[in-house]
Design a protein around this motif. Structure first.
Motif, PDB file in Angstrom:
ATOM      1  N   LEU A 159      23.041  11.650  -0.646  1.00 26.27           N
ATOM      2  CA  LEU A 159      24.824  11.307  -0.478  1.00 26.27           C
ATOM      3  C   LEU A 159      25.443  12.874  -0.292  1.00 26.27           C
ATOM      4  O   LEU A 159      25.856  13.946  -1.489  1.00 26.27           O
ATOM      5  N   PRO A 160      25.394  13.144   0.948  1.00 23.36           N
ATOM      6  CA  PRO A 160      25.489  14.603   1.297  1.00 23.36           C
ATOM      7  C   PRO A 160      27.288  14.987   0.226  1.00 23.36           C
ATOM      8  O   PRO A 160      28.187  14.333   0.772  1.00 23.36           O
ATOM      9  N   ALA A 213      29.053  21.199  -1.500  1.00 24.25           N
ATOM     10  CA  ALA A 213      27.742  22.135  -0.865  1.00 24.25           C
ATOM     11  C   ALA A 213      27.341  22.365   0.419  1.00 24.25           C
ATOM     12  O   ALA A 213      26.643  23.735   0.811  1.00 24.25           O
ATOM     13  N   LYS A 214      27.806  21.971   1.325  1.00 23.85           N
ATOM     14  CA  LYS A 214      27.193  22.059   2.979  1.00 23.85           C
ATOM     15  C   LYS A 214      28.633  22.741   3.557  1.00 23.85           C
ATOM     16  O   LYS A 214      28.031  23.335   4.110  1.00 23.85           O
ATOM     17  N   GLY A 215      29.692  22.437   3.018  1.00 26.44           N
ATOM     18  CA  GLY A 215      30.808  23.608   3.740  1.00 26.44           C
ATOM     19  C   GLY A 215      32.026  22.938   4.551  1.00 26.44           C
ATOM     20  O   GLY A 215      32.725  23.100   4.755  1.00 26.44           O
ATOM     21  N   LEU A 237      34.267  14.136   8.166  1.00 26.01           N
ATOM     22  CA  LEU A 237      33.974  13.612   6.296  1.00 26.01           C
ATOM     23  C   LEU A 237      34.342  12.799   6.354  1.00 26.01           C
ATOM     24  O   LEU A 237      35.233  11.510   6.559  1.00 26.01           O
ATOM     25  N   LEU A 238      33.961  11.723   4.934  1.00 24.75           N
ATOM     26  CA  LEU A 238      33.731  10.470   4.772  1.00 24.75           C
ATOM     27  C   LEU A 238      34.205  10.241   3.747  1.00 24.75           C
ATOM     28  O   LEU A 238      34.567  10.582   2.376  1.00 24.75           O
ATOM     29  N   TRP A 239      36.155   9.816   3.856  1.00 25.28           N
ATOM     30  CA  TRP A 239      36.466   9.597   2.404  1.00 25.28           C
ATOM     31  C   TRP A 239      36.560   8.171   2.169  1.00 25.28           C
ATOM     32  O   TRP A 239      36.151   7.000   2.501  1.00 25.28           O
ATOM     33  N   TYR A 261      38.018  23.181   3.659  1.00 26.81           N
ATOM     34  CA  TYR A 261      36.863  22.512   4.305  1.00 26.81           C
ATOM     35  C   TYR A 261      37.034  22.082   5.937  1.00 26.81           C
ATOM     36  O   TYR A 261      37.524  22.444   5.956  1.00 26.81           O
ATOM     37  N   SER A 262      35.578  22.213   6.512  1.00 25.63           N
ATOM     38  CA  SER A 262      35.579  22.727   8.025  1.00 25.63           C
ATOM     39  C   SER A 262      35.116  20.967   8.752  1.00 25.63           C
ATOM     40  O   SER A 262      33.710  20.182   8.164  1.00 25.63           O
ATOM     41  N   PHE A 263      35.949  20.174   8.823  1.00 25.05           N
ATOM     42  CA  PHE A 263      35.495  18.941   9.556  1.00 25.05           C
ATOM     43  C   PHE A 263      36.263  18.869  10.520  1.00 25.05           C
ATOM     44  O   PHE A 263      37.496  18.911  11.063  1.00 25.05           O
ATOM     45  N   ALA A 264      35.472  17.695  11.434  1.00 24.41           N
ATOM     46  CA  ALA A 264      36.448  17.571  13.168  1.00 24.41           C
ATOM     47  C   ALA A 264      37.903  15.795  12.848  1.00 24.41           C
ATOM     48  O   ALA A 264      38.608  16.034  12.980  1.00 24.41           O
TER      49      ALA A 264
END
Length: 641
Positions: free
Chosen positions: A387-388, A392-394, A399-401, A466-469
């Motif tokens: 489970l990432p 840790a990834k940045g 993003l799984l809520w 954090y950065s996510f689409a």
């Protein structure tokens, strides 16, 4: 023009003046409400479309009522207006013109007959009685009288005796209708138009979900609504717009379960409370089931909720906030908004919550989680899975809520299936892990706006690092909060439900699925996904891709019935005669389906809690995983772009 036709025009004018005076008297009561921002010009320009399209789209769900309303209201307005215009000599002296007037009144007469046929000799339980039972007779008298006068005028006075009889009927029926403007059924006619113009959620008429709650000013001198005067003035107009058709009560899950809530009665109590020296004694519709005793008195500055007031607290806490009442209301009244405004005062000012609802709110305030469990334990469901974690990834594409249900074993199975599918599809995703607080939905629905706003602000601060689409979640309540309600606090995200995301993965060939042997399945629409966010197609498309035989329940899509798990209802735990999930599972069983597909952790919990012989309950992610495992081969995973 005949003398009876001239007299009819003057009678119509007099009726209009009486009706106008009574309407103004009622409208003056709305001034006790609070100020609200209303675009009056846009509302007035949009009124024809809102009335003829938006309202009649809902009215049209009952074809008989739609025809009845079109004939009665259309004929009444057209006949009255044309008769009044008959004072213009060029029109009033033309026999053909009076044939048109007669035709309009004939349509109104047909509509009045349909009103009577629906109510007499036996009135359906959902319709109110009292003054409403006089309505068909008053409509018939006014319309028949107008028809006879117009018919006489069209024949040049050949039916003079009938013309005078018609004039008497029109005067009696018309004045009777006008008298119903202030406190009777005809109040809906002018208040409804005003409500559509000044609607508190104009986005509903523009094809938007428009379901997010308005933030509460926590620095205001009073938090929430205690008295009618605390409501915005356009909310008060909305209460008066109710025609007591009873569609909301037939859709309400709490009413069906015998809990002390009837949305129609609630709106009527709120409308009555606007009046000084108010009582609820004139209400003649279905009562609150198992009603708790109250004094039934009120006024603009008096409390609405309480044993000594109009509405018992248990009525407020029975609501699941499913918006089924709002969806079915032909006048587009916002019942749930009113309930939540009242809850806010009970919670924030009085601390008057149901006994079982207090502990979860206390834990939310101090532990950011209603069960008081460690935030780091939210990912325990994923034991054995990779489970990432976003810290840790940045950055990650998705993003799984996880949501509040991640702590529960049942929803944990759903999340394990979803995580497995994302990994098989090669999706670049991560979770917040111990940084994910509760989204605040429970707090907000229980009236604790302060806790919701704190959680929203802190979650937004975390997400900003954090950065996510996009955000993907299997929890419609979290989806609604993140997508719609966080925007008021600066959080603007693309939030996708897992059913829609998985549907895209299958459509793109990212997940190869095998047929599930035509198993019979029925899909239960979560309220916060279907009604609140309009997503009803993606879950069905996905189920169809799995080779399942899909059967629809009697209530489905945006008109689906609630499972009973929303609005804090499970922790409020107001006693009724039946359990809402038992009713819903009965509807599922009636389809003959072997599986009830769900797409919400609360729906899973509520429906799986039904005892006895019933269909199996499976989340859509679990069904997709079964289909993927049944596929002969899995294509090479690619990173989601």
């Amino acid at each position: 023009m005949t003398d009876t036709a001239l007299a009819l025009a003057l009678v119509v004018l007099a009726i209009g003046l009486v009706a106008g005076a009574l309407a103004v008297r009622r409208a003056l009561l709305w001034r006790v409400g609070q100020a609200a921002t209303v675009d009056w010009v846009a509302g007035l320009l949009a009124l024809p479309k809102r009335y003829l399209v938006d309202v009649h789209h809902v009215v049209g769900r009952d074809p008989y009522a739609a025809r009845m309303h079109a004939l009665a209201a259309g004929g009444l307005l057209a006949g009255s207006a044309l008769a009044l215009l008959g004072l213009i000599p060029v029109l009033g002296d033309a026999r053909l013109y009076w044939w048109v007037v007669a035709l309009a009144f004939a349509a109104a007469l047909a509509g009045g007959f349909m009103v009577g046929r629906r109510r007499l000799p036996v009135k359906p339980a959902r319709l109110s009685g009292g003054r409403f039972q006089l309505l068909p007779f008053l409509l018939a008298a006014y319309a028949a009288g107008g028809f006879l006068v117009a018919l006489d005028a069209s024949l040049g006075g050949a039916l003079r005796p009938l013309g005078w009889i018609g004039l008497a009927l029109a005067a009696a029926g018309g004045l009777g209708l006008a008298r119903q403007i202030d406190r009777g059924p005809m109040r809906h006619a002018f208040a409804g138009a005003a409500h559509l113009v000044a609607h508190p959620r104009p986005g509903r008429f523009e094809g938007k979900p428009a379901t997010a709650l308005a933030p509460l000013d926590l620095d205001a001198p009073r938090l929430g609504v205690a008295t009618p005067a605390d409501f915005a003035f356009n909310r008060l107009i909305g209460f008066d717009a109710c025609i007591q058709c009873g569609r909301c009560e037939t859709a309400c899950p709490a009413f069906a379960a015998g809990q002390p809530l009837n949305p129609k009665r609630l709106i009527q109590d709120l409308a009555a409370a606007i009046q000084p020296g108010a009582t609820n004694g004139t209400y003649a519709g279905s009562p609150y089931p198992n009603a708790r005793p109250v004094a039934g008195v009120g006024g603009p500055g008096l409390p609405i909720v309480g044993i000594g007031a109009m509405i018992h607290p248990d009525t407020l806490w029975s609501c699941t906030t499913c918006r089924a009442c709002v969806e079915e209301c032909p006048m587009m009244i916002e019942h749930v908004d009113a309930i939540l405004d009242l809850r806010r005062f009970q919670t924030l000012e009085l601390g008057a919550l149901p006994v079982k609802a207090s502990p979860p709110l206390m834990e939310l305030r101090y532990a950011d989680e209603p069960g008081g469990r460690p935030l780091a334990a939210r990912t325990d469901f994923a034991a054995g899975l990779t489970l990432p974690v976003m810290a840790a990834k940045g950055r990650a594409e998705v993003l799984l809520w996880l949501g509040e249900g991640a702590y529960e074993l049942r929803y944990g199975r759903t999340l394990r299936a979803l995580v497995t599918l994302l990994q098989r599809a090669g999706v670049d995703f991560a979770v917040l892990g111990p940084e994910e607080r509760d989204c605040g939905d429970l707090a907000r629905r229980l009236g604790d706006e302060a806790t919701f706003q704190r959680l929203a602000t802190e979650n937004i601060a975390t997400l900003s690092r954090y950065s996510f689409a996009r955000i993907v979640t299997a929890d419609p309540h979290a989806l609604h909060a993140l997508r719609n309600e966080y925007r008021a606090f600066g959080g603007d995200y693309e939030v996708v439900h897992h059913s829609a995301f998985l549907d895209d993965l299958v459509a793109q060939g990212r997940l190869a699925v095998g047929g599930l042997n035509g198993a019979r399945v029925t899909y239960h629409d979560p309220c916060y996904l279907g009604r609140y966010n309009g997503e009803v197609d993606a879950p069905r498309r996905l189920l169809d891709r799995l080779g399942l035989e899909r059967l629809e329940m009697e209530r489905s899509g945006r008109r689906s019935m609630c499972c009973g798990g929303g609005g804090g209802a499970p922790v409020s735990d107001i006693e009724g005669e039946r359990r809402i999930p038992d009713i819903r599972m009965g509807q599922a069983g009636a389809t003959g389906a072997a599986i009830v597909a769900v797409a919400c952790p609360q729906c899973s919990a509520m429906l799986e809690g039904v005892t006895g012989e019933r269909p199996d309950v499976a989340d859509i992610a679990e069904l997709v995983l079964r289909a993927v495992e049944a596929a002969p081969a899995t294509p090479r995973a690619e990173t989601l772009a």
